[in-house]
Design a protein around this motif. Sequence first.
Motif, PDB file in Angstrom:
ATOM      1  N   GLY A  81       2.111   1.533   8.054  1.00 30.21           N
ATOM      2  CA  GLY A  81       2.578   0.341   7.379  1.00 30.21           C
ATOM      3  C   GLY A  81       2.393   0.469   5.870  1.00 30.21           C
ATOM      4  O   GLY A  81       1.879   1.446   5.322  1.00 30.21           O
ATOM      5  N   VAL A  82       2.864  -0.552   5.211  1.00 32.30           N
ATOM      6  CA  VAL A  82       2.795  -0.560   3.739  1.00 32.30           C
ATOM      7  C   VAL A  82       1.342  -0.575   3.288  1.00 32.30           C
ATOM      8  O   VAL A  82       0.983   0.086   2.319  1.00 32.30           O
ATOM      9  CB  VAL A  82       3.547  -1.804   3.196  1.00 32.30           C
ATOM     10  CG1 VAL A  82       3.448  -1.909   1.701  1.00 32.30           C
ATOM     11  CG2 VAL A  82       4.981  -1.785   3.615  1.00 32.30           C
ATOM     12  N   GLY A  83       0.509  -1.296   3.961  1.00 30.53           N
ATOM     13  CA  GLY A  83      -0.917  -1.366   3.601  1.00 30.53           C
ATOM     14  C   GLY A  83      -1.596  -0.025   3.752  1.00 30.53           C
ATOM     15  O   GLY A  83      -2.431   0.369   2.932  1.00 30.53           O
ATOM     16  N   GLU A  84      -1.199   0.692   4.820  1.00 27.24           N
ATOM     17  CA  GLU A  84      -1.806   2.014   5.023  1.00 27.24           C
ATOM     18  C   GLU A  84      -1.345   2.983   3.951  1.00 27.24           C
ATOM     19  O   GLU A  84      -2.115   3.815   3.471  1.00 27.24           O
ATOM     20  CB  GLU A  84      -1.460   2.534   6.412  1.00 27.24           C
ATOM     21  CG  GLU A  84      -2.104   1.727   7.515  1.00 27.24           C
ATOM     22  CD  GLU A  84      -1.657   2.202   8.888  1.00 27.24           C
ATOM     23  OE1 GLU A  84      -0.677   2.959   8.982  1.00 27.24           O
ATOM     24  OE2 GLU A  84      -2.325   1.816   9.845  1.00 27.24           O
ATOM     25  N   ILE A  85      -0.081   2.921   3.599  1.00 31.81           N
ATOM     26  CA  ILE A  85       0.434   3.814   2.544  1.00 31.81           C
ATOM     27  C   ILE A  85      -0.243   3.489   1.211  1.00 31.81           C
ATOM     28  O   ILE A  85      -0.630   4.389   0.461  1.00 31.81           O
ATOM     29  CB  ILE A  85       1.967   3.698   2.445  1.00 31.81           C
ATOM     30  CG1 ILE A  85       2.593   4.211   3.717  1.00 31.81           C
ATOM     31  CG2 ILE A  85       2.494   4.440   1.241  1.00 31.81           C
ATOM     32  CD1 ILE A  85       4.085   4.032   3.787  1.00 31.81           C
ATOM     33  N   ALA A  86      -0.407   2.209   0.924  1.00 26.69           N
ATOM     34  CA  ALA A  86      -1.074   1.809  -0.323  1.00 26.69           C
ATOM     35  C   ALA A  86      -2.512   2.296  -0.317  1.00 26.69           C
ATOM     36  O   ALA A  86      -3.038   2.763  -1.332  1.00 26.69           O
ATOM     37  CB  ALA A  86      -1.000   0.296  -0.501  1.00 26.69           C
ATOM     38  N   GLY A  87      -3.178   2.209   0.799  1.00 28.32           N
ATOM     39  CA  GLY A  87      -4.560   2.685   0.909  1.00 28.32           C
ATOM     40  C   GLY A  87      -4.642   4.183   0.714  1.00 28.32           C
ATOM     41  O   GLY A  87      -5.563   4.705   0.087  1.00 28.32           O
ATOM     42  N   LEU A  88      -3.625   4.905   1.322  1.00 27.49           N
ATOM     43  CA  LEU A  88      -3.580   6.353   1.174  1.00 27.49           C
ATOM     44  C   LEU A  88      -3.351   6.743  -0.274  1.00 27.49           C
ATOM     45  O   LEU A  88      -4.003   7.655  -0.794  1.00 27.49           O
ATOM     46  CB  LEU A  88      -2.500   6.929   2.080  1.00 27.49           C
ATOM     47  CG  LEU A  88      -2.425   8.448   2.158  1.00 27.49           C
ATOM     48  CD1 LEU A  88      -3.713   9.049   2.680  1.00 27.49           C
ATOM     49  CD2 LEU A  88      -1.247   8.881   3.014  1.00 27.49           C
ATOM     50  N   ILE A  89      -2.462   6.048  -0.956  1.00 29.20           N
ATOM     51  CA  ILE A  89      -2.197   6.323  -2.383  1.00 29.20           C
ATOM     52  C   ILE A  89      -3.445   6.028  -3.214  1.00 29.20           C
ATOM     53  O   ILE A  89      -3.802   6.789  -4.113  1.00 29.20           O
ATOM     54  CB  ILE A  89      -0.979   5.512  -2.867  1.00 29.20           C
ATOM     55  CG1 ILE A  89       0.285   6.024  -2.196  1.00 29.20           C
ATOM     56  CG2 ILE A  89      -0.847   5.577  -4.383  1.00 29.20           C
ATOM     57  CD1 ILE A  89       1.513   5.184  -2.490  1.00 29.20           C
ATOM     58  N   ALA A  90      -4.114   4.953  -2.888  1.00 33.41           N
ATOM     59  CA  ALA A  90      -5.333   4.608  -3.624  1.00 33.41           C
ATOM     60  C   ALA A  90      -6.416   5.654  -3.394  1.00 33.41           C
ATOM     61  O   ALA A  90      -7.142   6.045  -4.327  1.00 33.41           O
ATOM     62  CB  ALA A  90      -5.816   3.226  -3.205  1.00 33.41           C
TER      63      ALA A  90
END
Length: 127
Positions: free
Chosen positions: A2-11
Motif C-alpha cells: 500500500g501507499v503507507g508501506e511504500i512511504a515507510g520504505l522510502i523513509a
Amino acid sequence: MGVGEIAGLIAAIAFAILAGFLIYPLIRLGKLFDQLAETVKQTGDHAIPALDESVTTVKQVNKSLEDVNKISSAASTTANNVGALTDLYGSFLGKPVIKVASTVYALKSTAQSFMSKRVMQQPNRGE
C-alpha cells in the motif's frame, strides 16, 4: 503493497542514506577527540616535570636569597661595628691628640716669640 508501506520504505531508505552520510563525519569527529585526548595527556606528561623543575629552581633561588640576606646582615653589622669603633677612637684618641698638638703649637709659638725678642735685645757686637 500500500501507499503507507511504500512511504515507510522510502523513509527507511532515506534514513539509511542519511545515516551513511553521517557515519564518515562522526568517525572523523571520534578520531579528533582521540587526538585531543592524546594531546592533553602528553601536555600533562610534559607539564608535570616542568613544574617539578620550576619548584626546584624556586627552592634554589630562595636558598641563594637566604645566603645573600646573611651576607647583607653580616656586612651591615660590620659597618655598624666599624662606625662604633671609629667613634671610640675619635673620642679616645682624637681629643687628647688635639690637646697635645695645640699645646705643642703654643709652646713652639712661645719659644719662637721669646727667641725673636732675645735676638732683638742683643746689641750688635761688631760696631
